[in-house]
Design an enzyme around this catalytic site. Sequence first.
Site, PDB file in Angstrom:
ATOM      1  N   GLU A 313      49.379 110.607  66.883  1.00  0.00           N
ATOM      2  CA  GLU A 313      49.944 111.880  66.417  1.00  0.00           C
ATOM      3  C   GLU A 313      49.330 112.338  65.097  1.00  0.00           C
ATOM      4  O   GLU A 313      50.013 112.483  64.079  1.00  0.00           O
ATOM      5  CB  GLU A 313      51.471 111.767  66.309  1.00  0.00           C
ATOM      6  CG  GLU A 313      52.122 111.494  67.653  1.00  0.00           C
ATOM      7  CD  GLU A 313      53.639 111.477  67.625  1.00  0.00           C
ATOM      8  OE1 GLU A 313      54.222 111.542  66.530  1.00  0.00           O
ATOM      9  OE2 GLU A 313      54.237 111.391  68.714  1.00  0.00           O
ATOM     10  N   GLU A 432      52.794 108.791  75.165  1.00  0.00           N
ATOM     11  CA  GLU A 432      54.234 108.621  74.959  1.00  0.00           C
ATOM     12  C   GLU A 432      54.942 109.720  75.734  1.00  0.00           C
ATOM     13  O   GLU A 432      54.496 110.870  75.739  1.00  0.00           O
ATOM     14  CB  GLU A 432      54.622 108.751  73.479  1.00  0.00           C
ATOM     15  CG  GLU A 432      54.096 107.675  72.569  1.00  0.00           C
ATOM     16  CD  GLU A 432      54.529 107.887  71.118  1.00  0.00           C
ATOM     17  OE1 GLU A 432      55.465 108.695  70.876  1.00  0.00           O
ATOM     18  OE2 GLU A 432      53.942 107.254  70.226  1.00  0.00           O
TER      19      GLU A 432
END
Length: 700
Positions: A313, A432
């Site tokens: 991220e 994810e």
Amino acid sequence: MSVEGIRRTRWRLSALAGGVVALLVAGMAMAVNAQAAAGCRVAYSTTSQWPGGFTANVGVTNLGDPVNGWSLVWTFPSGQRVTQAWNATVTASGNQHTAVNASYNAAIATNATVSFGFNGSWSGTNTAPTSFALNGVACTGNVGGTTSPTVSPSVSPSSSPSASPSTSPQPPGNPMATVAAMQPGWNLGNTLDAIPDETAWGNPLTTQALLRHVRSQGYRSIRLPVTWSNHHGPAPAYTIDATWLNRVRQIIDWSLQEDLYVLVNLHHDSWQWINTYPSDRANVMERYRALWTQLSTSLRGYSGRVLFESINEPQFANVTDDQAYPLLNELNVEFVRIVRQSGGNNATRVLVLPTLFTNADQPKLDALNATFNQLNDPNLAATVHFYGWWPFSVNIAGGTRYDSNVEQDLTGTFDRVQNAFVNRGIPVIVGEWALLNWDHNRPGVIERGEFLKFLEAVGYHARIRNLTTMVWDAGQFLNRNTLQWRDQGVYEMFKASWTTRSGTASSDQVYVPRGTAITSKSLSLNLNGTTFRGLWQGNTQLANGADYTVSGATLTLTAAALTRLAGNRAYGVNATIEARFSTGVPWQISVISNDPPTQAGASGTTSSFTIPTQFRGDQLATMEARYADGTPAGPANWTTYKEFWQHFQPDYNANTIILKPEFFAEVNDGRVTLTFHFWSGATTTYFITRSGTTVTGGTT
């Protein structure tokens, strides 16, 4: 990020039951670019099986002259279908399936073996095929003659791959096959990424038994999020702590021993220090290089079953997205350069690059595509994360149901990713995914049936777009202390979605009023391509006509059946029945007796205020808050619907609804009207008045 995971049991079959079927063949030669020189042998094995799905491996041994370019044909005797393959391209015409070589395993020397594998679906029985043909020659295990001298191989055997694919599950140069073989995947969340150490966020030390259990449940890969910032020395060397690195290597070793692919990354480093890159370029790049140089050197001897992910991220402080794209490009390019130059297996290892924030908005996908174009490296994959439509993911703004907003967000995201990468030959790992606020510590935030619909849809839409998914599990799905799933039905839906579709319904709850006569109740069926088979209570099948009727997609439970199922009509769940479909998992329906909830007056403070509530068998769905003029009150002032658990929370044991300090932190003095929505369809209206830190409330 940190959120959730998966569970269920994969049934291991014995050599007899699972069918290591060795099929022998000989025959006459026929060629595709070369010939199958009159003999071949096939070993077909079902390596694992679960309800509705299975994994198989196929080994093809050429007993005749060298082959360059091959196709293997077989017919499934029980109507099975291949849903995903690796090391070959598999197509079907009815029950007949054809596997064609990949670019790297076209050549099969005499007495050499090539292998490929696949996931498949089945219903009824999963009988192994009994005959195969290689390039038109029946594989009987005998050599029936020599190939015609007039036909010669079109490609010299010298073009054979240097490493036989039969001994390597991930041949160099085929990231698409590697990523496909990783489906499905599981995250060891809130563990090696926890700050400052492995157990700091509540999970136990990782054991090989845990990894063995994860593999036994059907997972083929594990993502190891690792935060390195607390485990290395100062500049300029940034030497990684040997104990920590050895611990990471130990878990990688265990994972490989359990036949799992492994994805390793830099995790919370992204917001701890990498995010300062815009204002501290030299120091951040030096640190980034030092870490990846050490990791590349330490891990370069691992097989291609280990993949590296540059950053989790990625994000950058105080810049716009347009300013961030070139910054991420610099880090991703440097990551690839460092790993490739470290040599060993890193020369062809699959490297995984994220979009900005691992977000799948089109500009972020376009920016990563520009990086792929610049690198022109054949062994790269893309990664994004997916936590669903945000109002549904956290239950805010009325996002209580899996509705068209959630569905469109899901399909739109996966379509963009497929078009941006998969259709260009770049594999995608959804590194994810889950819903942000689904957690065993916060029950009721997302209604269970609505969550199951989401799981079913994610599995299906990812599968048909060839996306590999790795569920985020921080302990909210698999209890790592007991190695049991916290909700078996949730895992069952995860598992089924890998290979097939499951039917659902408009709700998994039927409410019957406790104080009045029971009438018939209807639900809408979402067949999802399945066929409705009937209703069961345990092992007893309910009677079509007397207990229920089906008209189109409408299922109606009769008053007589509901009266019987409700029994003494105690508040809460009186009975559970299930709708069964032609494929997938059954849809459980709870029959619940209830009366309208009631509430009473209360007083308290902005830091401690609860509303006495008699739920009377009902469950809270959401809460609205409005000022006297009708405008939204409290936080998230763009909507009247507040965030479940963050702003309010039911306590069914104490018969109260808690209004959180976070709610009052943004509520003005004066009167506020609260509307509570319950899953039965009932609503209650409650009024609170704030004066400084004092709060009073009542029903009038």
